[in-house]
Design a protein around this motif. Structure first.
Motif, PDB file in Angstrom:
ATOM      1  N   TYR A 124       0.834  -1.202   0.000  1.00  0.00           N
ATOM      2  CA  TYR A 124       0.000   0.000   0.000  1.00  0.00           C
ATOM      3  C   TYR A 124       0.869   1.253   0.000  1.00  0.00           C
ATOM      4  CZ  TYR A 124      -3.072   3.661   1.732  1.00  0.00           C
ATOM      5  OH  TYR A 124      -3.756   4.831   1.893  1.00  0.00           O
ATOM      6  N   LYS A 125       1.891   1.268   0.849  1.00  0.00           N
ATOM      7  CA  LYS A 125       2.775   2.430   0.924  1.00  0.00           C
ATOM      8  C   LYS A 125       3.583   2.595  -0.361  1.00  0.00           C
ATOM      9  CE  LYS A 125       1.916   4.502   4.682  1.00  0.00           C
ATOM     10  NZ  LYS A 125       1.389   5.855   4.611  1.00  0.00           N
ATOM     11  N   ALA A 126       3.992   1.503  -0.973  1.00  0.00           N
ATOM     12  CA  ALA A 126       4.750   1.586  -2.223  1.00  0.00           C
ATOM     13  C   ALA A 126       3.897   2.168  -3.341  1.00  0.00           C
ATOM     14  CB  ALA A 126       5.274   0.206  -2.615  1.00  0.00           C
ATOM     15  N   VAL A 127       2.654   1.720  -3.437  1.00  0.00           N
ATOM     16  CA  VAL A 127       1.751   2.245  -4.464  1.00  0.00           C
ATOM     17  C   VAL A 127       1.430   3.711  -4.191  1.00  0.00           C
ATOM     18  CG1 VAL A 127      -0.593   2.055  -5.393  1.00  0.00           C
ATOM     19  CG2 VAL A 127       0.791   0.004  -5.086  1.00  0.00           C
ATOM     20  N   GLU A 128       1.208   4.057  -2.939  1.00  0.00           N
ATOM     21  CA  GLU A 128       0.927   5.445  -2.569  1.00  0.00           C
ATOM     22  C   GLU A 128       2.094   6.357  -2.953  1.00  0.00           C
ATOM     23  OE1 GLU A 128       1.105   6.804   1.712  1.00  0.00           O
ATOM     24  OE2 GLU A 128      -1.065   6.787   1.382  1.00  0.00           O
ATOM     25  N   ARG A 129       3.298   5.908  -2.682  1.00  0.00           N
ATOM     26  CA  ARG A 129       4.488   6.705  -3.027  1.00  0.00           C
ATOM     27  C   ARG A 129       4.666   6.810  -4.538  1.00  0.00           C
ATOM     28  NH1 ARG A 129       9.452   7.891  -0.016  1.00  0.00           N
ATOM     29  NH2 ARG A 129      11.056   8.333  -1.553  1.00  0.00           N
ATOM     30  N   ALA A 130       4.452   5.708  -5.246  1.00  0.00           N
ATOM     31  CA  ALA A 130       4.562   5.734  -6.710  1.00  0.00           C
ATOM     32  C   ALA A 130       3.529   6.668  -7.325  1.00  0.00           C
ATOM     33  CB  ALA A 130       4.400   4.325  -7.274  1.00  0.00           C
ATOM     34  N   GLN A 131       2.328   6.656  -6.767  1.00  0.00           N
ATOM     35  CA  GLN A 131       1.278   7.543  -7.262  1.00  0.00           C
ATOM     36  C   GLN A 131       1.641   9.010  -7.034  1.00  0.00           C
ATOM     37  OE1 GLN A 131      -1.499   6.494  -8.934  1.00  0.00           O
ATOM     38  NE2 GLN A 131      -1.874   8.641  -9.346  1.00  0.00           N
ATOM     39  N   ALA A 132       2.203   9.317  -5.865  1.00  0.00           N
ATOM     40  CA  ALA A 132       2.590  10.697  -5.557  1.00  0.00           C
ATOM     41  C   ALA A 132       3.707  11.172  -6.494  1.00  0.00           C
ATOM     42  CB  ALA A 132       3.037  10.803  -4.104  1.00  0.00           C
ATOM     43  N   ILE A 133       4.669  10.305  -6.760  1.00  0.00           N
ATOM     44  CA  ILE A 133       5.767  10.680  -7.650  1.00  0.00           C
ATOM     45  C   ILE A 133       5.264  10.828  -9.085  1.00  0.00           C
ATOM     46  CG2 ILE A 133       7.946   9.866  -8.654  1.00  0.00           C
ATOM     47  CD1 ILE A 133       8.610   8.715  -5.886  1.00  0.00           C
ATOM     48  N   SER A 134       4.395   9.942  -9.523  1.00  0.00           N
ATOM     49  CA  SER A 134       3.869  10.054 -10.894  1.00  0.00           C
ATOM     50  C   SER A 134       3.007  11.299 -11.067  1.00  0.00           C
ATOM     51  CB  SER A 134       3.096   8.800 -11.291  1.00  0.00           C
ATOM     52  OG  SER A 134       1.919   8.675 -10.538  1.00  0.00           O
ATOM     53  N   ASP A 135       2.274  11.676 -10.020  1.00  0.00           N
ATOM     54  CA  ASP A 135       1.496  12.921 -10.089  1.00  0.00           C
ATOM     55  C   ASP A 135       2.417  14.133 -10.219  1.00  0.00           C
ATOM     56  OD1 ASP A 135      -0.882  11.557  -9.923  1.00  0.00           O
ATOM     57  OD2 ASP A 135      -1.163  11.923  -7.766  1.00  0.00           O
ATOM     58  N   ARG A 136       3.527  14.104  -9.498  1.00  0.00           N
ATOM     59  CA  ARG A 136       4.486  15.213  -9.585  1.00  0.00           C
ATOM     60  C   ARG A 136       5.173  15.252 -10.951  1.00  0.00           C
ATOM     61  NH1 ARG A 136       8.220  14.880  -4.528  1.00  0.00           N
ATOM     62  NH2 ARG A 136       9.083  16.771  -5.469  1.00  0.00           N
ATOM     63  N   ILE A 137       5.373  14.095 -11.557  1.00  0.00           N
ATOM     64  CA  ILE A 137       5.955  14.058 -12.902  1.00  0.00           C
ATOM     65  C   ILE A 137       4.965  14.635 -13.913  1.00  0.00           C
ATOM     66  CG2 ILE A 137       6.712  12.529 -14.774  1.00  0.00           C
ATOM     67  CD1 ILE A 137       7.831  10.662 -12.568  1.00  0.00           C
ATOM     68  N   LEU A 138       3.701  14.210 -13.804  1.00  0.00           N
ATOM     69  CA  LEU A 138       2.678  14.683 -14.745  1.00  0.00           C
ATOM     70  C   LEU A 138       2.404  16.177 -14.613  1.00  0.00           C
ATOM     71  CD1 LEU A 138       0.162  11.706 -14.587  1.00  0.00           C
ATOM     72  CD2 LEU A 138       1.730  12.289 -16.453  1.00  0.00           C
ATOM     73  N   SER A 139       2.557  16.714 -13.407  1.00  0.00           N
ATOM     74  CA  SER A 139       2.329  18.149 -13.221  1.00  0.00           C
ATOM     75  C   SER A 139       3.526  18.986 -13.657  1.00  0.00           C
ATOM     76  CB  SER A 139       2.000  18.447 -11.758  1.00  0.00           C
ATOM     77  OG  SER A 139       3.158  18.275 -10.953  1.00  0.00           O
ATOM     78  N   GLY A 140       4.656  18.347 -13.950  1.00  0.00           N
ATOM     79  CA  GLY A 140       5.850  19.056 -14.392  1.00  0.00           C
ATOM     80  C   GLY A 140       6.773  19.461 -13.266  1.00  0.00           C
ATOM     81  N   GLU A 141       6.424  19.117 -12.035  1.00  0.00           N
ATOM     82  CA  GLU A 141       7.266  19.465 -10.891  1.00  0.00           C
ATOM     83  C   GLU A 141       8.586  18.691 -10.914  1.00  0.00           C
ATOM     84  OE1 GLU A 141       6.926  19.154  -6.040  1.00  0.00           O
ATOM     85  OE2 GLU A 141       5.093  19.213  -7.226  1.00  0.00           O
ATOM     86  N   ILE A 142       8.524  17.435 -11.361  1.00  0.00           N
ATOM     87  CA  ILE A 142       9.727  16.611 -11.513  1.00  0.00           C
ATOM     88  C   ILE A 142       9.957  16.432 -13.005  1.00  0.00           C
ATOM     89  CG2 ILE A 142      10.767  14.348 -11.093  1.00  0.00           C
ATOM     90  CD1 ILE A 142       9.048  14.075  -8.614  1.00  0.00           C
ATOM     91  N   PRO A 143      11.171  16.744 -13.496  1.00  0.00           N
ATOM     92  CA  PRO A 143      11.428  16.569 -14.932  1.00  0.00           C
ATOM     93  C   PRO A 143      11.467  15.092 -15.317  1.00  0.00           C
ATOM     94  CG  PRO A 143      13.424  17.236 -13.788  1.00  0.00           C
ATOM     95  CD  PRO A 143      12.322  17.291 -12.788  1.00  0.00           C
ATOM     96  N   LEU A 144      11.217  14.828 -16.559  1.00  0.00           N
ATOM     97  CA  LEU A 144      11.189  13.466 -17.071  1.00  0.00           C
ATOM     98  C   LEU A 144      12.624  13.010 -17.358  1.00  0.00           C
ATOM     99  CD1 LEU A 144       9.108  11.309 -17.650  1.00  0.00           C
ATOM    100  CD2 LEU A 144       8.998  12.093 -20.000  1.00  0.00           C
ATOM    101  N   ASP A 145      13.366  12.812 -16.284  1.00  0.00           N
ATOM    102  CA  ASP A 145      14.764  12.389 -16.353  1.00  0.00           C
ATOM    103  C   ASP A 145      14.939  11.218 -15.392  1.00  0.00           C
ATOM    104  OD1 ASP A 145      17.510  12.217 -16.731  1.00  0.00           O
ATOM    105  OD2 ASP A 145      17.950  13.887 -15.362  1.00  0.00           O
ATOM    106  N   VAL A 146      15.541  10.146 -15.869  1.00  0.00           N
ATOM    107  CA  VAL A 146      15.663   8.929 -15.076  1.00  0.00           C
ATOM    108  C   VAL A 146      16.426   9.182 -13.778  1.00  0.00           C
ATOM    109  CG1 VAL A 146      16.610   6.595 -15.052  1.00  0.00           C
ATOM    110  CG2 VAL A 146      15.511   7.455 -17.101  1.00  0.00           C
ATOM    111  N   ASN A 147      17.496   9.936 -13.834  1.00  0.00           N
ATOM    112  CA  ASN A 147      18.300  10.176 -12.634  1.00  0.00           C
ATOM    113  C   ASN A 147      17.526  10.974 -11.582  1.00  0.00           C
ATOM    114  OD1 ASN A 147      20.567   8.810 -13.621  1.00  0.00           O
ATOM    115  ND2 ASN A 147      21.217  10.625 -14.772  1.00  0.00           N
ATOM    116  N   VAL A 148      16.783  11.963 -12.012  1.00  0.00           N
ATOM    117  CA  VAL A 148      16.000  12.773 -11.072  1.00  0.00           C
ATOM    118  C   VAL A 148      14.872  11.931 -10.468  1.00  0.00           C
ATOM    119  CG1 VAL A 148      14.541  14.820 -10.844  1.00  0.00           C
ATOM    120  CG2 VAL A 148      16.575  14.895 -12.304  1.00  0.00           C
ATOM    121  N   ILE A 149      14.217  11.152 -11.283  1.00  0.00           N
ATOM    122  CA  ILE A 149      13.141  10.293 -10.792  1.00  0.00           C
ATOM    123  C   ILE A 149      13.705   9.272  -9.801  1.00  0.00           C
ATOM    124  CG2 ILE A 149      11.432   8.551 -11.442  1.00  0.00           C
ATOM    125  CD1 ILE A 149      11.118  10.083 -14.097  1.00  0.00           C
ATOM    126  N   TYR A 150      14.851   8.703 -10.116  1.00  0.00           N
ATOM    127  CA  TYR A 150      15.484   7.734  -9.212  1.00  0.00           C
ATOM    128  C   TYR A 150      15.820   8.371  -7.868  1.00  0.00           C
ATOM    129  CZ  TYR A 150      18.686   4.339  -7.264  1.00  0.00           C
ATOM    130  OH  TYR A 150      19.295   3.444  -6.436  1.00  0.00           O
TER     131      TYR A 150
END
Length: 117
Positions: A45-71
């Motif tokens: 549950y916590k892993a999915v919640e965290r993945a959802q939060a990170i993907s939302d930040r990627i889609l909003s443009g807050e996190i750039p679409l770069d593998v190193n930054v996402i990692y």
């Protein structure tokens, strides 16, 4: 193969508590399964919640679409109480699994001795 080894292998590789079901110790098997699987469900549950939060930040443009930054964002340790509860759930899952393996082997060994005599 004797009952002790079969029960221990079932608890180790199929599901915690399954060795107890094999040995017809249903209450103990249910308890071990419930404890370990509840820890696992919380971790998932916590892993999915965290993945959802990170993907939302990627889609909003807050996190750039770069593998190193996402990692970097994925590998950050959760802050606050989440970290403590994740550690408790991890310990609970592993401890219940190990107790299930050892106890299934112990009970199987006793049953093997009873059948031999």
């Amino acid at each position: 193969m004797n009952k002790a080894m079969i029960a221990a292998l079932m608890s180790a590789f199929i599901c915690p508590g399954s060795g107890h079901f094999y040995l017809k110790r249903y209450n103990t098997g249910t308890l071990i399964s419930f404890i370990s699987l509840s820890g696992l469900v919380y971790l998932l549950y916590k892993a999915v919640e965290r993945a959802q939060a990170i993907s939302d930040r990627i889609l909003s443009g807050e996190i750039p679409l770069d593998v190193n930054v996402i990692y970097q964002h994925i590998s950050q340790v959760p802050a606050g109480d989440d970290s403590q509860w994740i550690n408790i759930a991890t310990f609970t899952f592993i401890a219940a699994w190990l107790v299930g393996i050892i106890d299934a082997y112990r009970i199987g060994k006793l049953l093997d001795k009873q059948q031999a005599s």
